[in-house]
Design an enzyme around this catalytic site. Structure first.
Site, PDB file in Angstrom:
ATOM      1  N   LYS A 127     -27.504 -27.206  18.655  1.00 25.38           N
ATOM      2  CA  LYS A 127     -26.654 -26.500  17.903  1.00 25.38           C
ATOM      3  C   LYS A 127     -27.176 -26.099  16.508  1.00 25.38           C
ATOM      4  O   LYS A 127     -28.017 -26.589  16.271  1.00 25.38           O
ATOM      5  CB  LYS A 127     -25.321 -27.572  17.563  1.00 25.38           C
ATOM      6  CG  LYS A 127     -24.120 -26.538  17.031  1.00 25.38           C
ATOM      7  CD  LYS A 127     -23.276 -26.389  18.454  1.00 25.38           C
ATOM      8  CE  LYS A 127     -22.093 -25.460  17.987  1.00 25.38           C
ATOM      9  NZ  LYS A 127     -21.197 -25.133  19.303  1.00 25.38           N
ATOM     10  N   ASP A 167     -20.449 -19.269  18.313  1.00 20.50           N
ATOM     11  CA  ASP A 167     -19.509 -20.225  17.967  1.00 20.50           C
ATOM     12  C   ASP A 167     -18.760 -19.859  17.079  1.00 20.50           C
ATOM     13  O   ASP A 167     -18.574 -18.611  16.925  1.00 20.50           O
ATOM     14  CB  ASP A 167     -20.296 -21.541  17.801  1.00 20.50           C
ATOM     15  CG  ASP A 167     -19.201 -22.890  17.883  1.00 20.50           C
ATOM     16  OD1 ASP A 167     -19.101 -23.329  18.753  1.00 20.50           O
ATOM     17  OD2 ASP A 167     -18.754 -23.174  16.393  1.00 20.50           O
TER      18      ASP A 167
HETATM   19  P1  NDP Z   1     -13.858 -17.737  16.606  1.00 20.51           P
HETATM   20  O1  NDP Z   1     -14.702 -17.713  15.334  1.00 20.51           O
HETATM   21  O2  NDP Z   1     -13.806 -16.721  17.549  1.00 20.51           O
HETATM   22  O3  NDP Z   1     -12.308 -18.271  16.123  1.00 20.51           O
HETATM   23  C1  NDP Z   1     -12.073 -19.436  15.491  1.00 20.51           C
HETATM   24  C2  NDP Z   1     -10.647 -19.406  15.439  1.00 20.51           C
HETATM   25  O4  NDP Z   1     -10.334 -20.928  14.885  1.00 20.51           O
HETATM   26  C3  NDP Z   1      -9.919 -18.613  14.510  1.00 20.51           C
HETATM   27  O5  NDP Z   1      -8.787 -17.973  14.577  1.00 20.51           O
HETATM   28  C4  NDP Z   1     -10.083 -19.272  13.161  1.00 20.51           C
HETATM   29  O6  NDP Z   1      -9.223 -18.786  11.919  1.00 20.51           O
HETATM   30  C5  NDP Z   1      -9.782 -20.632  13.578  1.00 20.51           C
HETATM   31  N1  NDP Z   1     -10.140 -21.836  12.801  1.00 20.51           N
HETATM   32  C6  NDP Z   1     -11.685 -21.950  12.512  1.00 20.51           C
HETATM   33  N2  NDP Z   1     -11.928 -22.843  11.663  1.00 20.51           N
HETATM   34  C7  NDP Z   1     -10.946 -23.282  11.389  1.00 20.51           C
HETATM   35  C8  NDP Z   1     -10.302 -24.473  10.461  1.00 20.51           C
HETATM   36  N3  NDP Z   1     -10.955 -25.001   9.762  1.00 20.51           N
HETATM   37  N4  NDP Z   1      -8.901 -24.528  10.384  1.00 20.51           N
HETATM   38  C9  NDP Z   1      -8.030 -23.830  11.025  1.00 20.51           C
HETATM   39  N5  NDP Z   1      -8.283 -22.722  12.106  1.00 20.51           N
HETATM   40  C10 NDP Z   1      -9.653 -22.633  11.986  1.00 20.51           C
HETATM   41  O7  NDP Z   1     -14.556 -19.433  17.277  1.00 20.51           O
HETATM   42  P2  NDP Z   1     -14.428 -19.730  18.843  1.00 20.51           P
HETATM   43  O8  NDP Z   1     -13.273 -19.109  19.510  1.00 20.51           O
HETATM   44  O9  NDP Z   1     -15.794 -19.162  19.415  1.00 20.51           O
HETATM   45  O10 NDP Z   1     -14.544 -21.054  18.726  1.00 20.51           O
HETATM   46  C11 NDP Z   1     -13.153 -21.860  18.461  1.00 20.51           C
HETATM   47  C12 NDP Z   1     -13.518 -23.197  18.819  1.00 20.51           C
HETATM   48  O11 NDP Z   1     -13.913 -23.496  20.206  1.00 20.51           O
HETATM   49  C13 NDP Z   1     -14.587 -23.993  17.998  1.00 20.51           C
HETATM   50  O12 NDP Z   1     -14.098 -25.506  17.968  1.00 20.51           O
HETATM   51  C14 NDP Z   1     -16.059 -23.986  18.853  1.00 20.51           C
HETATM   52  O13 NDP Z   1     -16.886 -24.881  18.790  1.00 20.51           O
HETATM   53  C15 NDP Z   1     -15.238 -24.094  20.136  1.00 20.51           C
HETATM   54  N6  NDP Z   1     -16.258 -23.526  21.296  1.00 20.51           N
HETATM   55  C16 NDP Z   1     -16.369 -22.403  21.508  1.00 20.51           C
HETATM   56  C17 NDP Z   1     -17.352 -22.030  22.741  1.00 20.51           C
HETATM   57  C18 NDP Z   1     -17.645 -20.261  22.823  1.00 20.51           C
HETATM   58  O14 NDP Z   1     -18.150 -19.986  23.768  1.00 20.51           O
HETATM   59  N7  NDP Z   1     -17.286 -19.573  21.676  1.00 20.51           N
HETATM   60  C19 NDP Z   1     -17.436 -22.687  23.698  1.00 20.51           C
HETATM   61  C20 NDP Z   1     -16.754 -24.036  23.439  1.00 20.51           C
HETATM   62  C21 NDP Z   1     -16.454 -24.438  22.473  1.00 20.51           C
HETATM   63  P3  NDP Z   1      -9.751 -18.091  10.818  1.00 20.51           P
HETATM   64  O15 NDP Z   1     -10.025 -16.635  11.340  1.00 20.51           O
HETATM   65  O16 NDP Z   1      -8.240 -18.072   9.859  1.00 20.51           O
HETATM   66  O17 NDP Z   1     -10.911 -18.968  10.222  1.00 20.51           O
HETATM   67  O1  2IT Z   2     -19.518 -25.133  21.816  1.00 15.69           O
HETATM   68  C1  2IT Z   2     -20.079 -24.596  22.813  1.00 15.69           C
HETATM   69  O2  2IT Z   2     -20.429 -24.941  24.105  1.00 15.69           O
HETATM   70  C2  2IT Z   2     -20.457 -23.199  22.453  1.00 15.69           C
HETATM   71  N1  2IT Z   2     -20.445 -22.777  21.205  1.00 15.69           N
HETATM   72  C3  2IT Z   2     -21.266 -22.130  23.341  1.00 15.69           C
HETATM   73  C4  2IT Z   2     -22.579 -22.684  23.412  1.00 15.69           C
HETATM   74  C5  2IT Z   2     -23.478 -21.608  24.149  1.00 15.69           C
HETATM   75  O3  2IT Z   2     -24.643 -21.619  24.337  1.00 15.69           O
HETATM   76  O4  2IT Z   2     -22.903 -20.751  25.057  1.00 15.69           O
END
Ligand code: NDP
Ligand code: 2IT
Length: 449
Positions: A127, A167
């Protein structure tokens, strides 16, 4: 913990990393489910299996200087944690968020090892990211930051070495700038060095949708195994980013009524069902706050976040935390249970803290753990790597079908491990056990490294 070896390792981790609470939390959550596995393998102590599993193979931290639109030089801190490469090249996303620090990077990289093992694809755990805050930055500033970040990161990555992706705060736009800079510095078109790329230069169809869709595929299997379905259920989805949007989309497709979404400022409650095209326009196109939603749906309400997210106070059958770590604490878990929640699916990484997990499990709430339930994103990243290696691409349906099969298989692994150890529907423990066994076996085969 009943096993002395486990207890010793956890104590050592807590002491050595006392300033890294999220990392210690993630290790504690895994180790506390491994007692019976470790009891079965007394030989692990002599080869320091656990001590090696909790220590990153490598961690780099670096300076990221960049020039803002006013000509002022800014400096951020960048990281890449290469935690465990026993199953394949390090693989895991990059997070750009002001809260990023070494503890958060290590917890995410540690979780990633187990998640990636569950996909059954050849990827190790890593990461990275930065404390850079993309909010309010111009497109040019984002580009200059990404270029500076890559100036250093390029030394540490490669298609067979370490493959970053997105992420929080890192999506297709950022991956594009990062890829362009990598290509310029290295003078090589190494498509498989990053995933989540644009479809016009080596990205995979369905990668954007994969984490959210995968979460719902896992939820579908978990509910099916317990004689239930998603159809007709009321659902809340925290966040409104990549994972949240596509979890909402698939849940709606399966006939659920998604009534709430959020961002870090607050949540919207739309009892007649979230209009997802509006959320996509606000978040994917305009990059505005979720509150804007009120302009498009007069029956919706908005609740500002105060000490904890308001979204968990809304009565739902299924809660899908898809924003960030520790967004559901014991207090929120109690509200959800009091309102009759039946299942929780973790789209975010470690969104539920330990007390809340225990509370859900002891109240018979089905809990789909992050390491398993959100693995669809990284699994599809691995499918993107495969397509890049073949210099070929699959159709949306082909990738989506593979994703569905992978998620179904992940659920089966969690279920089987839980059953084998007499843990009933504790899929949290099931996921950890299934993943750990795979990693430990490979580590033993590869010797003391
Ligand atoms: P994005 O940046 O696309 O979206 C994040 C969302 O979560 C936004 O709505 C943001 O709001 C909110 N958010 C982020 N930080 C906070 C916080 N501290 N408090 C409240 N709300 C928060 O990220 P992703 O959708 O990609 O990721 C979301 C989660 O999923 C994370 O935990 C990530 O690690 C996990 N994840 C992502 C994957 C991926 O493929 N993208 C894969 C597996 C897991 P705001 O805009 O107001 O900050
Ligand atoms: O938390 C996760 O699994 C991710 N943000 C996706 C990682 C990836 O390599 O696609």
């Amino acid at each position: 913990m009943g096993n002395a070896y486990l207890e010793k390792v956890l104590n050592d981790v807590s002491k050595k990393n006392s300033n890294e609470p999220e990392f210690v939390q993630a290790v504690d959550e895994v180790l506390s489910t491994l007692e019976k596995v470790i009891d079965k393998h007394p030989e692990y102590q002599k080869i320091a299996m656990l001590e090696r599993v909790v220590e990153p193979e490598r961690l780099v931290s670096f300076r990221v200087p960049w020039v803002d639109d006013k000509g002022q030089v800014q400096v951020n801190r960048g990281y890449r944690v290469q935690f465990n490469g026993v199953l394949g090249p390090y693989k895991g996303g990059l997070r750009f968020h002001p809260s990023v620090n070494q503890s958060i990077m290590k917890f995410l990289a540690f979780e990633q090892i187990f998640k990636n093992a569950l996909t059954c694809l050849p990827i190790g755990g890593g990461k990275g990211g930065s404390d850079f805050d993309p909010k309010g930055k111009s497109d040019d500033e984002i580009m200059r930051f990404c270029q500076s970040f890559m100036n250093e990161l390029q030394r540490h990555i490669g298609a067979d070495v370490d493959v970053p992706a997105g992420d929080i705060g890192v999506g297709a736009r950022e991956i594009g700038y990062l890829f362009g800079q990598y290509r310029k510095i290295k003078n090589i078109y190494e498509a498989g060095v990053l995933t989540g790329k644009g479809l016009d230069y080596g990205g995979s169809l369905a990668r954007k949708e994969a984490t959210g869709y995968g979460l719902i595929y896992f939820m579908r299997e978990m509910l099916k195994a317990n004689g239930r379905t998603i159809k007709g259920k009321t659902v809340s989805v925290s966040g409104s980013g990549n994972v949240a949007i596509y979890a909402c989309e698939k849940a709606q497709e399966y006939g659920a009524n998604v009534v709430a979404m959020s961002d870090s400022n607050g949540c919207i409650y739309a009892p007649n069902g979230i209009k997802l095209d509006v959320v996509k326009e606000i978040k994917e196109e305009q990059r505005l706050r979720i509150k804007e939603y009120l302009k498009y749906d007069s029956s919706a309400q908005y609740f500002e976040t105060t000490d904890r997210p308001k979204i968990w106070e809304i009565k739902v059958d299924i809660a899908l935390p898809c924003a960030t770590q520790n967004e559901i604490d014991l207090e929120s878990a109690k509200k959800l249970v009091a309102n009759g929640v039946m299942a929780v699916g973790e789209g975010a990484n470690m969104p539920t803290n330990k007390e809340a997990i225990e509370y859900f499990l002891s109240n018979n709430v089905l809990l789909a753990p992050a390491k398993a339930a959100n693995a669809g994103g990284v699994a599809t990243s691995a499918l993107e790597m495969s397509q890049n290696s073949m210099r070929y691409f699959w159709t949306f349906d082909e990738v989506n079908e593979k994703l569905d099969r992978i998620m179904t298989n992940i659920f089966e692994q969690c279920q089987k491990a839980a059953q084998e150890y007499g843990l009933g529907t504790n899929y949290v423990a099931g996921a950890n056990i299934a993943a750990f066994r795979k990693i430990a076996k490979a580590m033993r085969s590869q010797g003391i490294i």
